[in-house]
Every structure is written in C-alpha cells, then in structure tokens.
Design an enzyme around this catalytic site. Structure first.
Site, mmCIF file in Angstrom:
data_model
loop_
_atom_site.group_PDB
_atom_site.id
_atom_site.type_symbol
_atom_site.label_atom_id
_atom_site.label_comp_id
_atom_site.label_asym_id
_atom_site.label_seq_id
_atom_site.Cartn_x
_atom_site.Cartn_y
_atom_site.Cartn_z
ATOM 1 N N SER A 31 0.855 -1.180 0.000
ATOM 2 C CA SER A 31 0.000 0.000 0.000
ATOM 3 C C SER A 31 0.899 1.241 0.000
ATOM 4 C CB SER A 31 -0.959 -0.048 1.185
ATOM 5 O OG SER A 31 -2.012 0.867 1.032
ATOM 6 N N ASP A 89 -9.092 -5.344 -5.495
ATOM 7 C CA ASP A 89 -8.611 -4.323 -4.569
ATOM 8 C C ASP A 89 -9.344 -3.017 -4.880
ATOM 9 O OD1 ASP A 89 -7.218 -2.405 -3.135
ATOM 10 O OD2 ASP A 89 -5.244 -3.314 -3.512
ATOM 11 N N HIS A 127 -7.352 -5.804 -0.983
ATOM 12 C CA HIS A 127 -6.180 -5.007 -0.646
ATOM 13 C C HIS A 127 -5.340 -5.627 0.466
ATOM 14 C CE1 HIS A 127 -3.833 -1.345 -0.618
ATOM 15 N NE2 HIS A 127 -4.022 -1.189 0.692
#
Length: 304
Positions: free
Chosen positions: A101, A256, A284
């Site tokens: 991320s 995601d 995610h």
C-alpha cells in the site's frame, strides 16, 4: 508489540525499530502502509525467520515512534531518509525492500533515491500517490462499490465542502477542536477500513477510537492534502528508469478497491523486467489467504 530499539532521526524524532530473524542471513526491511499504519507481529509472517534478517519500523508519527501523530517534518522524503538512516545504523549496505500500500510507494521512492542499496523489491497493493489515486479512494471511485459507507464518510463534512473531502478533513485535523478531530479520525479510519478485505466486516464499529485510527487518518490526510509533498504528480513512473534493473515483484489483488489494479499494471509496464502477480479472490489486505500465500512464496523463492 515492543520495539527492539529506537533510532533517532537527524531532526530528533525517534523511530521504533523491530528486528527478528537470523542476522547471518540476507536482510529485508518491511514497510507498513498508511501513511499512519504500524508494525505488528503479523508483519513478520511473510518471512522464514531462519532464512531472513527482518527489520521493520513504525514510520514517523505512528505506532511506538515518537512524537505520536506528529505532522512536523513528516513527508515521504523524510521517510526515505529514515530508511537510509536505519540501514546505516544497522550496518546494512544492501537489502530486499518489502512494502505494501503506501509502503509500496515508500519502497519505490527509496529505491529511486538509493538504487544501489536495493537487492529486490517485493511490492503489494500498489499505490502511486497520484492525485487520481487519492481522488479514487476518497472522492469518487471506491464510493461506487461502498456507497453506504462513503455516505457515512461524507457526513462529517458540511455539504458546501464535499467537492474536496480530503481538504475538508485536513481543515479539521489542523484545527483546534479536539473532539471534532477525534470524530473525524474515526470516520476516516472507518471508511478506509471498510475497503481493505475482499469480504469486509461491515458491522457497526462500536469500539472507542484508537491511536491507530488517529495516526492513520491524520497522517494520510496530511500527505494527500499536500499532494505527497512532490512537484511531479507522476513522480514514481517518471523515475522508473532508475530502478529498471532491480528485480521487482508486484502483487495485487484483482478486487482491490482501495488501490486499483490498473496502477500495478502501469508500474509493471514501466518496469519491463518486473513480475506482475494479479491474485484472484483477493482484495487489498495482504492477510487474505491468497495474497499472503503468494507473498510468502515469493519471499521463499528469494532466499539467497
């Protein structure tokens, strides 16, 4: 989780550093997401600790790092300098960089700044930090998949300011109303938390606001309202040639909603030698089983 040690930055902040594994084996640094996330025991679950020397740290302003939730000198560029300082302090000249991320953003920025220090990049849930990526997540895009949750996110903001939710939240976070800041942090954190898992738990969150909520909301908003503190919106892709030689493994969940799979594809196209792994039945979170399995497999293959 208690830090192994603290490392002091050039400007006097204290980074909580966590070390596990075998110091006789290759080093890897784990970069958490956010900005504003933190390290947990699960952060080390991707690595065979007999075969890796694993370093992780709470980035500026979050987890056990000090001062907590600080906005002072808190930028991606400072994060890159912190990674370099940790490497220097621990005597590591070259290591694998594992980031997910916002951790993938930071990993790429570090590799661009210090390409000779990076053996390999293992990146998950790619976030390139562009205005379009931020707008997708907070303004319009992810909202199409979670309209009810996004409505709750918007309710903190008066209607006349909802055309720019990030800026409106930043006005709250940099204001003086402590109670309003806490309620806004809870709303921000709850919105983002609803997007992370492939099958999210959308039950009503009743627990009191936590430090993790505060650091995540405050620091994410700080970075994004300030457009990542860079002048080129496409900084990472425009500097990708500098890291094209680094073995890079890109892992992204097909579904995601937090960070679009198209960003992973764009990064892969920019890094012609990279491997792109689009993981089906994954979102995610790196802790959904298909994502976790793919990442641990890649790390096992990289043992050298």
């Amino acid at each position: 989780m208690e830090p192994t040690q603290y490392i002091t930055t050039e400007d006097g902040q204290e980074l909580a550093v966590y070390i596990k594994g075998n110091p006789e084996k290759p080093a890897v640094i784990f970069l958490h997401g956010g900005p504003g996330g933190r390290i947990s025991e699960a952060s080390f679950s991707f690595f065979d600790l007999n075969e890796w020397f694993v370093i992780a740290f709470d980035q500026r302003g979050c987890g056990n790092s000090k001062p907590f939730a600080t906005l002072e000198n808190n930028t991606p560029q400072a994060g890159v300098a912190d990674i370099a300082r940790i490497a220097h302090t621990l005597g590591i000249s070259k290591w694998t960089v594992f980031g997910g991320s916002y951790g993938s953003t930071l990993a790429l920025l570090y590799a661009i700044a210090y390409p000779d220090a990076v053996k390999a990049l293992v990146l998950r849930g790619i976030f390139l930090g562009r205005e379009e990526d931020v707008a997708w997540l907070y303004q319009e895009g992810a909202s199409y998949f979670y309209p009810i949750e996004h409505e709750g996110f918007k309710k903190m903001i008066e209607p006349s300011k909802r055309h720019d939710l990030v800026s409106a939240y930043y006005e709250i976070f940099t204001g003086d109303d402590v109670d309003l800041k806490r309620r806004a942090a809870f709303a921000w954190s709850r919105w983002e938390g609803s997007l992370v898992r492939l099958v999210p738990d959308l039950s009503v969150q009743t627990d009191p606001i936590t430090d993790a909520d505060i650091s995540l909301a405050t620091l994410e908003c700080h970075f994004f309202a300030n457009k990542m503190f860079w002048n080129d919106d496409n900084t990472i892709l425009n500097h990708s040639a500098q890291i094209a030689h680094i073995p890079t493994f890109i892992v992204h969940g097909r579904y995601d909603v937090d960070c679009r799979v198209s960003a992973a594809y764009e990064l892969h196209e920019a890094l012609s030698g990279s491997e792109l792994h689009i993981v089906e039945a994954a979102g995610h979170s790196p802790y959904d089983v298909p994502m976790h399995d793919r990442l641990t497999t890649i790390m096992a293959q990289l043992q050298y």
